[in-house]
Design an enzyme around this catalytic site. Structure first.
Site, PDB file in Angstrom:
ATOM      1  N   SER A 157     -15.290 -20.487  91.491  1.00 22.44           N
ATOM      2  CA  SER A 157     -16.409 -21.415  91.411  1.00 22.44           C
ATOM      3  C   SER A 157     -16.881 -21.813  92.808  1.00 22.44           C
ATOM      4  O   SER A 157     -17.250 -20.946  93.600  1.00 22.44           O
ATOM      5  CB  SER A 157     -16.017 -22.623  90.558  1.00 22.44           C
ATOM      6  OG  SER A 157     -17.146 -23.347  90.179  1.00 22.44           O
ATOM      7  N   ASP A 255     -22.090 -18.444  81.728  1.00 22.79           N
ATOM      8  CA  ASP A 255     -21.894 -19.232  82.945  1.00 22.79           C
ATOM      9  C   ASP A 255     -23.239 -19.477  83.636  1.00 22.79           C
ATOM     10  O   ASP A 255     -24.061 -18.567  83.753  1.00 22.79           O
ATOM     11  CB  ASP A 255     -20.951 -18.475  83.891  1.00 22.79           C
ATOM     12  CG  ASP A 255     -20.374 -19.338  84.985  1.00 22.79           C
ATOM     13  OD1 ASP A 255     -21.144 -20.066  85.641  1.00 22.79           O
ATOM     14  OD2 ASP A 255     -19.153 -19.269  85.208  1.00 22.79           O
ATOM     15  N   HIS A 285     -18.227 -21.154  81.940  1.00 25.40           N
ATOM     16  CA  HIS A 285     -17.605 -21.472  83.223  1.00 25.40           C
ATOM     17  C   HIS A 285     -16.235 -22.110  82.990  1.00 25.40           C
ATOM     18  O   HIS A 285     -16.090 -23.040  82.212  1.00 25.40           O
ATOM     19  CB  HIS A 285     -18.507 -22.437  83.996  1.00 25.40           C
ATOM     20  CG  HIS A 285     -18.138 -22.575  85.431  1.00 25.40           C
ATOM     21  ND1 HIS A 285     -18.415 -21.604  86.360  1.00 25.40           N
ATOM     22  CD2 HIS A 285     -17.503 -23.557  86.111  1.00 25.40           C
ATOM     23  CE1 HIS A 285     -17.982 -21.987  87.550  1.00 25.40           C
ATOM     24  NE2 HIS A 285     -17.419 -23.169  87.423  1.00 25.40           N
TER      25      HIS A 285
END
Length: 331
Positions: A157, A255, A285
């Site tokens: 991330s 995502d 995500h």
């Protein structure tokens, strides 16, 4: 657009049981306190942890956690790991099960960076913190028992975004060669916040467009999407990707970062960078929190295999392992 019907069925139960995350400027101190109060996940058996404060001239030292497996050879590969959290939250302590697992399976020394969070630490502060840790890993390789010719950077991330920025910085400064950038649903492009035609099927779960705008605004100290944003803050802003290390990149189809990640992989291939891209249908995500799902086991196996090929060339494929116990910080 409600995309619940697109979620991988093995991920859906956990997703629906998650409490809503409140991530606003007002709530941020409380969220950080709650995360800091949670006990860190345990390390795998046989993996040791050392806390080190990397000195820097004229600046505060950078805290890192060093994980190594028992019986590590003197010429072990090295992995610099960068935690996620949208540049707002997270710590290397929360990722210690994951980094410890990588150390164990790869026979590697894994250094995890406690970079300064935003909005207190704006760009280029976080990537410079990571670069200081990378330089320390490289320059102290002999003391750490690391082969400095086999170094990789990785993260998830925001950590994946920082890893991509760090790879650009390392290329441009020419001081630390890298054999791999390992990018797990990386946060690469501030312009996703201001996209005129956003993808309606992404970003409903975990890391939303609202959170994304808050994260980028905090890192940049200004509005995302503006002119002149440095590629050392948002790697997708780099005009030239040639000369970057081989790349592993994975992202879920739901995502928010899907399109910026796929576009980055496309640009890497056009720049002649060997690139492995995986897009997982029905994955949102942070989906790896569902450790028993088939998609999580698959991504863990493929990711660890890519790390092994880069860090231990000629050693063969990674034995199949269960991903249970690995920690993932979203954002």
């Amino acid at each position: 657009m409600d995309t619940t019907h697109l979620v991988d069925p093995e991920l859906l139960d956990t997703l629906q049981q998650l409490p809503p995350l409140q991530l606003t400027p007002e709530a941020l101190p409380v969220v950080r306190e709650q995360l800091a109060a949670a006990p860190p996940p345990p390390l795998p058996d046989g993996v040791t942890e050392e806390e080190v404060f990397v000195p820097r001239e004229g600046k505060d030292p950078v805290r890192v956690l060093v994980h190594r497996p028992a019986g590590t050879a003197h010429d072990a590969p090295g992995l610099l790991w960068i935690h996620g959290g949208g540049y707002l939250i997270g710590s290397p302590d929360a990722d210690r099960a994951q980094t410890g697992t990588y150390a164990q399976l790869l026979g590697a020394v894994v250094v995890s960076v406690d970079y300064g969070l935003s909005p207190e630490n704006v760009a280029p502060g976080p990537v410079e913190d990571c670069y200081a840790a990378l330089r320390w890993l490289h320059d102290h390789a002999d003391d750490l028992g690391v082969d400095r010719s086999r170094l990789a950077v990785g993260g998830a991330s925001a950590g994946g975004g920082l890893a991509a920025c760090l790879a650009l910085l390392a290329r441009d400064r020419g001081e630390v060669p890298l054999v791999l950038q390992f990018l797990v649903y990386p946060m690469l492009d501030d312009r996703t916040v201001t996209a005129p035609d956003p993808n309606p099927t992404v970003g409903q779960f975990i890391w939303t467009p609202e959170f994304n705008a808050f994260g980028w605004r905090s890192l940049l100290g200004g509005e995302p999407g503006a002119d002149g944003v440095s590629p050392y803050a948002a790697a997708a802003r780099a005009e030239d990707l040639a000369g970057l290390p081989p790349t592993f990149l994975e992202v879920g189809s739901l995502d928010l970062f899907l399109e910026e990640d796929v576009e980055y992989a496309r640009r890497l291939t056009r720049a002649g960078v060997p690139t492995e891209l995986h897009v997982y249908p029905g994955a949102f995500h942070g989906y790896q929190m569902v450790v028993d799902a088939e998609v999580t086991r698959t991504s863990f196996q493929l990711g660890t295999s890519a790390l092994r090929r880069a860090l231990r060339p000629g050693d063969g494929e990674t034995p199949r392992q269960d991903a249970a116990g690995r920690a993932t910080v979203t954002g």
